[in-house]
Design a protein around this motif. Structure first.
Motif, PDB file in Angstrom:
ATOM      1  N   GLU A 133       0.862  -1.165   0.000  1.00  8.67           N
ATOM      2  CA  GLU A 133       0.000   0.000   0.000  1.00  8.67           C
ATOM      3  C   GLU A 133       0.905   1.222   0.000  1.00  8.67           C
ATOM      4  O   GLU A 133       1.870   1.275   0.770  1.00  8.67           O
ATOM      5  N   CYS A 134       0.628   2.177  -0.865  1.00  8.72           N
ATOM      6  CA  CYS A 134       1.527   3.322  -1.026  1.00  8.72           C
ATOM      7  C   CYS A 134       1.560   4.158   0.252  1.00  8.72           C
ATOM      8  O   CYS A 134       0.524   4.418   0.877  1.00  8.72           O
ATOM      9  N   ALA A 135       2.782   4.572   0.636  1.00 10.95           N
ATOM     10  CA  ALA A 135       2.967   5.380   1.842  1.00 10.95           C
ATOM     11  C   ALA A 135       3.529   6.755   1.499  1.00 10.95           C
ATOM     12  O   ALA A 135       4.157   7.396   2.344  1.00 10.95           O
ATOM     13  N   CYS A 136       3.314   7.217   0.247  1.00 10.72           N
ATOM     14  CA  CYS A 136       3.822   8.539  -0.136  1.00 10.72           C
ATOM     15  C   CYS A 136       3.059   9.620   0.627  1.00 10.72           C
ATOM     16  O   CYS A 136       2.062   9.354   1.311  1.00 10.72           O
ATOM     17  N   ALA A 137       3.538  10.851   0.509  1.00  9.83           N
ATOM     18  CA  ALA A 137       2.943  11.959   1.263  1.00  9.83           C
ATOM     19  C   ALA A 137       1.450  12.099   0.983  1.00  9.83           C
ATOM     20  O   ALA A 137       0.643  12.330   1.896  1.00  9.83           O
ATOM     21  N   LEU A 138       1.064  11.944  -0.290  1.00  7.11           N
ATOM     22  CA  LEU A 138      -0.345  12.101  -0.644  1.00  7.11           C
ATOM     23  C   LEU A 138      -1.191  10.977  -0.068  1.00  7.11           C
ATOM     24  O   LEU A 138      -2.235  11.222   0.552  1.00  7.11           O
TER      25      LEU A 138
END
Length: 705
Positions: free
Chosen positions: A525-530
């Protein structure tokens, strides 16, 4: 070689069945086989060869044992739907092969038992891709299965290419009743047979004959030119590891060794080992300094080393050289700005080894493996087949390819190890690596951005350095393609030691949809800032944004700017819904971050107002487009600003796409129409810079018209 996808419908069983009571007779098997051979005669020689692509739910491991360490069993003791661990068979081929997704031959063991043998995933450079009648082969830990015909119809299916071995006629492991002795008696006869095969362009047979000649002779002087012949033949076949070894084995410590070093240099070049290639070619020049052929190869090698060191490329020239039949560029990779290391996010990651400015090249990588196959239905199968066959032909590639992420596939730990003269290759592992690491690549990103570019024309390839990068929706790099070269550029300023990210796939507006894709395809699962911020947004707000986006899309899909003048009433409705959607984004959460659900409506409104030449509103919504992609822009369209500065900030959390370039072009057009010439020119410069990021190098914006 052209390929088409053919799914494997075989099933695996873990239970052991008693020996098969009923089998077809030798006459029945041969009758059916001969009928297939008749059909094969009428098939066009240019027909694409199918590929049996693995079904991961049916995976079984490749054998890691030598044929000399397993129990040799007769064919009639094979059990149906079983993988015979610690067992092996030795059989003689008693029919010509029927070549389809695999090469099917009729084989007979030392007791006279007969069965069908299907060998998959062999390269055309190998005799095993179509074993001639009379050859002796060994199969390690064979898998015996129903063949889909009537009662008694079975086949020995060899999926892993390292599970089958072509035995030399004099190999002592061959049972006495299968021994026919060598077909030719002397080394000279084998050499002559190799020469005949080479002249007839039957290169696999030529290699086999030259090998037999070397084995039959103990005279080093006789063997040296045979090694040279085999080295040259292996170069033709693209078997660079073997060509390099043969070249070095052909040396006699005399002035004629220039050819050995020349061939070794060519082989190293074929493996992209340019430093080693340079060393070999320099030795060749020491022995034959006036040879222009060596000098030309040496200069070519120096050009690759310069690219490897400087990252300087003639991208426009490379683009001009491309064609649907010429996609593999003779260029080196430039990787010195990056290193692979443990990532605090998960697993391995890619990190900057120097400070990089927005727009600078991060790295340029030549594909390790990329077939020239742009049909979507065939591209995956083509890459899988190429990977298996190249690792067979050049085992030195296995070290880097087989260490790639596999999604949790259970390994033996011996993959790539040389056993019985070939690397252990598990085709299910290779397919798992392909699924998790391959990139889709157009012939060139430049051509792909043009309005009239054909859709869906994508090849698949493996770029090992690029595959080490982790994903972020708001990434700090952007990739593009020219032929089989992947170009990565910084989309903002990057610090030395900073982890590098790119987008695995185009980012969807709704966080649940895009993260479901990441989970399904890569298990994360993406953990980027957005994504981190959007998880904290109340569910009611997320649902409201989803509902409003659906309403906007329904209206806008019916009215497309550019095809018609949009009615004022429709524009007002979209404007009102877009305002509601904007209000549904929490200001404190989305400060400095993209608002992806707003991009569609703001783009649409730019087009709608442009169609009515309402330049003030084109500027208003053009600026909103940039804001919704995460760029820092004026809150008031009348504010003085420099659009060229939107890329540089190190804290940028932006999403870069072709839409940003288009928005900047529209802003330039609108500012120009309103007489703001300087601002219009700055917008065009910013658009050109954005187009460089998108396409990988400087290209004219007129390509987008």
């Amino acid at each position: 070689m052209a390929v088409v996808l053919q799914q494997n419908s075989d099933t695996m069983a873990t239970t052991t069945e008693p020996p098969v009571a009923k089998r077809l007779t030798k006459e029945q098997i041969l009758k059916t086989h001969n009928a297939h051979l008749k059909k094969q005669e009428n098939m066009p020689s240019t027909a694409p060869r199918p590929v049996k692509q693995p079904v991961m739910t049916e995976a079984y491991p490749a054998s890691t044992k030598s044929i000399r360490d397993v129990e040799i069993i007769p064919l009639n003791s094979l059990q149906v739907e079983s993988h015979h661990l610690n067992k092996g068979i030795i059989v003689k081929v008693v029919s010509p092969p029927f070549v389809g997704a695999g090469a099917v031959s009729i084989v007979q063991d030392s007791f006279g038992n007969v069965e069908k043998l299907s060998i998959y995933n062999q390269n055309d450079s190998s005799i095993l891709s179509a074993v001639p009648e009379g050859c002796i082969v060994a199969v390690k830990e064979p898998y015996y299965k129903h063949n889909g015909g009537g009662d008694g119809d079975y086949i020995i299916a060899v999926d892993h290419p390292s599970d089958v071995i072509l035995l030399r006629f004099t190999d002592p492991i061959i049972p006495e009743s299968l021994r026919v002795g060598p077909l030719l008696k002397t080394a000279e006869e084998w050499k002559n047979a190799g020469d005949t095969a080479f002249l007839g362009k039957d290169f696999p047979t030529a290699v086999f004959c030259y090998s037999e000649a070397i084995e039959a002779s103990e005279d080093e002087k006789f063997n040296a030119p045979i090694y040279t012949k085999r080295a040259g033949t292996n170069l033709v076949l693209g078997r660079y590891d073997a060509a390099k070894a043969d070249s070095l084995a052909s040396r006699t410590n005399g002035p004629g060794d220039w050819k050995a070093y020349y061939n070794a240099g060519r082989a190293a070049y074929g493996l992209c080992q340019y430093e080693e290639s340079k060393e070999f070619l320099e030795k060749a020049l020491e022995l034959n300094s006036s040879n222009n052929v060596i000098r030309k190869e040496y200069d070519r090698c120096l050009a690759r080393l310069k690219e490897q060191e400087t990252g300087e490329y003639d991208f426009s020239g490379m683009l001009a050289s491309l064609s649907p039949t010429n996609v593999h560029l003779d260029r080196a990779s430039f990787l010195r700005n990056t290193r692979v290391a443990e990532s605090p996010l998960h697993g391995k990651g890619l990190f900057a080894t120097t400070e990089l400015k927005a727009g600078e090249i991060v790295f340029v990588e030549k594909a390790t493996l990329m077939p020239n196959q742009y049909e979507p239905s065939r591209a995956s199968a083509a890459l899988y087949a190429l990977t298996v066959r190249q690792l067979c032909d050049n085992p030195s590639l296995a070290k880097d390819v087989l260490q790639m992420y596999d999604g949790g596939y259970e390994r033996s730990g011996l993959e790539g190890t040389i056993v019985d003269g070939v690397p252990v290759l598990d085709v299910f592992l290779i397919e798992a690596i392909r699924q998790k690491n391959c990139f889709s690549s157009p012939l060139s990103t430049v051509e792909d951005t043009k309005p009239r570019s054909p859709e869906g024309r994508m090849a698949k390839g493996l770029w090992i350095r690029a595959a080490a990068m982790n994903h972020a929706c708001v990434a700090n790099t952007m990739r593009s393609f020219v032929g089989d070269l992947l170009i990565s550029r910084a989309t903002r300023d990057i610090k030395e030691g900073e982890e590098l990210f790119h987008q695995y796939v185009p980012v969807k507006s709704l966080p649940d949809l895009r993260n479901q894709r990441y989970k399904d395809s890569w298990g994360f699962e993406c953990a980027c800032a957005l994504c981190s911020v959007e998880k904290t947004s109340p569910e009611a707000n997320r649902n409201k944004r989803k509902e409003l986006l659906a309403q906007i899309e329904k209206i806008c899909n019916k009215k497309v700017p550019g095809r018609e003048i949009i009615p004022d009433a429709t524009i007002r409705t979209v404007d009102r819904l877009a305002k509601q959607l904007e209000d549904a984004h929490e200001t404190e959460l989305y400060d400095g971050l993209p608002r992806l659900t707003l991009i569609y409506s703001s783009n649409w409104l730019v087009g709608a107002h442009r169609g009515r030449k309402n330049w003030g509103k084109v500027i208003r919504y053009g600026i909103k487009v940039l804001r919704n992609f995460g760029f820092r822009v004026p809150s008031d369209e009348s504010e003085v600003w420099d659009p060229r500065g939107i890329y540089a900030a190190q804290d940028n959390k932006t999403l870069m796409t072709l839409h940003v370039v288009t928005a900047l072009r529209r802003l330039g057009e609108a500012y120009g129409a309103l007489g703001q010439k300087e601002l219009a020119e700055r917008c065009v410069e910013a658009a050109e810079f954005g187009y460089l990021l998108v396409t990988g190098f400087k290209n004219s914006l007129t390509d987008l018209d």
